[in-house]
Design a protein around this motif. Structure first.
Motif, mmCIF file in Angstrom:
data_model
loop_
_atom_site.group_PDB
_atom_site.id
_atom_site.type_symbol
_atom_site.label_atom_id
_atom_site.label_comp_id
_atom_site.label_asym_id
_atom_site.label_seq_id
_atom_site.Cartn_x
_atom_site.Cartn_y
_atom_site.Cartn_z
ATOM 1 N N GLN A 36 38.981 36.185 39.347
ATOM 2 C CA GLN A 36 39.025 35.930 37.903
ATOM 3 C C GLN A 36 39.988 36.888 37.200
ATOM 4 O O GLN A 36 40.659 36.492 36.241
ATOM 5 N N ILE A 37 40.045 38.133 37.649
ATOM 6 C CA ILE A 37 40.997 39.096 37.065
ATOM 7 C C ILE A 37 42.421 38.577 37.232
ATOM 8 O O ILE A 37 43.204 38.546 36.286
ATOM 9 N N LEU A 38 42.759 38.171 38.450
ATOM 10 C CA LEU A 38 44.109 37.660 38.702
ATOM 11 C C LEU A 38 44.355 36.355 37.960
ATOM 12 O O LEU A 38 45.439 36.140 37.413
ATOM 13 N N ASP A 39 43.360 35.482 37.925
ATOM 14 C CA ASP A 39 43.511 34.206 37.231
ATOM 15 C C ASP A 39 43.736 34.419 35.737
ATOM 16 O O ASP A 39 44.568 33.748 35.127
ATOM 17 N N LYS A 40 43.025 35.360 35.157
ATOM 18 C CA LYS A 40 43.183 35.641 33.731
ATOM 19 C C LYS A 40 44.553 36.258 33.447
ATOM 20 O O LYS A 40 45.219 35.891 32.475
ATOM 21 N N GLU A 41 44.971 37.179 34.300
ATOM 22 C CA GLU A 41 46.257 37.848 34.105
ATOM 23 C C GLU A 41 47.426 36.872 34.212
ATOM 24 O O GLU A 41 48.423 37.011 33.526
ATOM 25 N N PHE A 42 47.287 35.890 35.085
ATOM 26 C CA PHE A 42 48.360 34.920 35.312
ATOM 27 C C PHE A 42 47.891 33.518 34.960
ATOM 28 O O PHE A 42 48.111 32.570 35.702
ATOM 29 N N SER A 43 47.250 33.399 33.811
ATOM 30 C CA SER A 43 46.619 32.137 33.415
ATOM 31 C C SER A 43 47.628 31.000 33.210
ATOM 32 O O SER A 43 47.254 29.835 33.248
ATOM 33 N N HIS A 44 48.890 31.341 33.027
ATOM 34 C CA HIS A 44 49.910 30.308 32.840
ATOM 35 C C HIS A 44 50.322 29.667 34.171
ATOM 36 O O HIS A 44 51.092 28.710 34.195
ATOM 37 N N LEU A 45 49.802 30.183 35.297
ATOM 38 C CA LEU A 45 50.113 29.643 36.622
ATOM 39 C C LEU A 45 48.877 28.969 37.216
ATOM 40 O O LEU A 45 47.753 29.305 36.870
ATOM 41 N N ASN A 46 49.099 28.049 38.127
ATOM 42 C CA ASN A 46 47.997 27.364 38.795
ATOM 43 C C ASN A 46 47.796 27.955 40.184
ATOM 44 O O ASN A 46 48.709 27.942 41.012
ATOM 45 N N CYS A 47 46.597 28.431 40.429
ATOM 46 C CA CYS A 47 46.269 29.052 41.715
ATOM 47 C C CYS A 47 46.215 28.000 42.817
ATOM 48 O O CYS A 47 45.655 26.929 42.638
ATOM 49 N N SER A 48 46.807 28.352 43.965
ATOM 50 C CA SER A 48 46.705 27.459 45.117
ATOM 51 C C SER A 48 45.870 28.064 46.241
ATOM 52 O O SER A 48 45.316 27.339 47.053
ATOM 53 N N HIS A 49 45.791 29.400 46.288
ATOM 54 C CA HIS A 49 45.047 30.042 47.372
ATOM 55 C C HIS A 49 44.751 31.493 46.994
ATOM 56 O O HIS A 49 45.617 32.183 46.460
ATOM 57 N N PHE A 50 43.545 31.945 47.303
ATOM 58 C CA PHE A 50 43.147 33.330 47.054
ATOM 59 C C PHE A 50 42.564 33.887 48.335
ATOM 60 O O PHE A 50 41.730 33.236 48.973
ATOM 61 N N GLU A 51 43.005 35.088 48.744
ATOM 62 C CA GLU A 51 42.530 35.643 50.003
ATOM 63 C C GLU A 51 42.528 37.162 49.993
ATOM 64 O O GLU A 51 43.253 37.794 49.230
ATOM 65 N N ASP A 69 55.021 28.729 44.109
ATOM 66 C CA ASP A 69 55.464 29.595 45.214
ATOM 67 C C ASP A 69 55.551 31.073 44.849
ATOM 68 O O ASP A 69 56.159 31.853 45.578
ATOM 69 N N SER A 70 54.952 31.481 43.744
ATOM 70 C CA SER A 70 54.867 32.909 43.435
ATOM 71 C C SER A 70 53.494 33.412 43.881
ATOM 72 O O SER A 70 52.634 32.631 44.281
ATOM 73 N N ALA A 71 53.321 34.723 43.845
ATOM 74 C CA ALA A 71 52.053 35.308 44.262
ATOM 75 C C ALA A 71 51.805 36.590 43.487
ATOM 76 O O ALA A 71 52.744 37.213 42.978
ATOM 77 N N ALA A 72 50.552 36.970 43.409
ATOM 78 C CA ALA A 72 50.161 38.235 42.790
ATOM 79 C C ALA A 72 49.256 38.963 43.775
ATOM 80 O O ALA A 72 48.443 38.339 44.462
#
Length: 107
Positions: A36-51, A69-72
């Motif tokens: 959720q921290i990463l999703d909130k920080e990059f809310s303008h992007l759509n998550c495809s995978h979290f690991e 194709d970007s990542a955080a």
């Protein structure tokens, strides 16, 4: 024999260091909170995978990939693993900032 405070603190620190990677990877609340921290920080992007990328001697790292194709990556220093964790994080951030600002292909 009664253990001294230092012995008890050492044992507690050793136990924490031994178990903390497992807690991060297996506790659904913590894992979800990090996502959720990463999703909130990059809310303008759509998550495809979290690991969880894994734990080293001093950090545990998580990566969130996005559909463009970007990542955080987010890293957490190990409690008790370093003497000055805030300074460690500041120094690492400074290096990352330098690398970001340095043009590629130059010496």
């Amino acid at each position: 024999m009664v253990k001294g405070y230092d012995d008890a603190a050492w044992e507690a620190s050793t136990e924490l260091r031994k178990n903390w990677p497992k807690v991060f990877r297996t506790d659904p609340t913590i894992y979800n909170d990090i996502g959720q921290i990463l999703d909130k920080e990059f809310s303008h992007l759509n998550c495809s995978h979290f690991e969880c990328l894994g734990a080293g001697g001093f950090n545990i790292c998580f990566r969130m990939n996005y559909t463009n194709d970007s990542a955080a990556i987010i890293r957490f220093p190990m409690p008790g693993g370093v003497m000055f964790p805030q300074e460690k994080v500041r120094n690492e951030f400074s290096v990352m900032q330098f690398l970001l600002e340095k043009p590629t292909g130059t010496d």
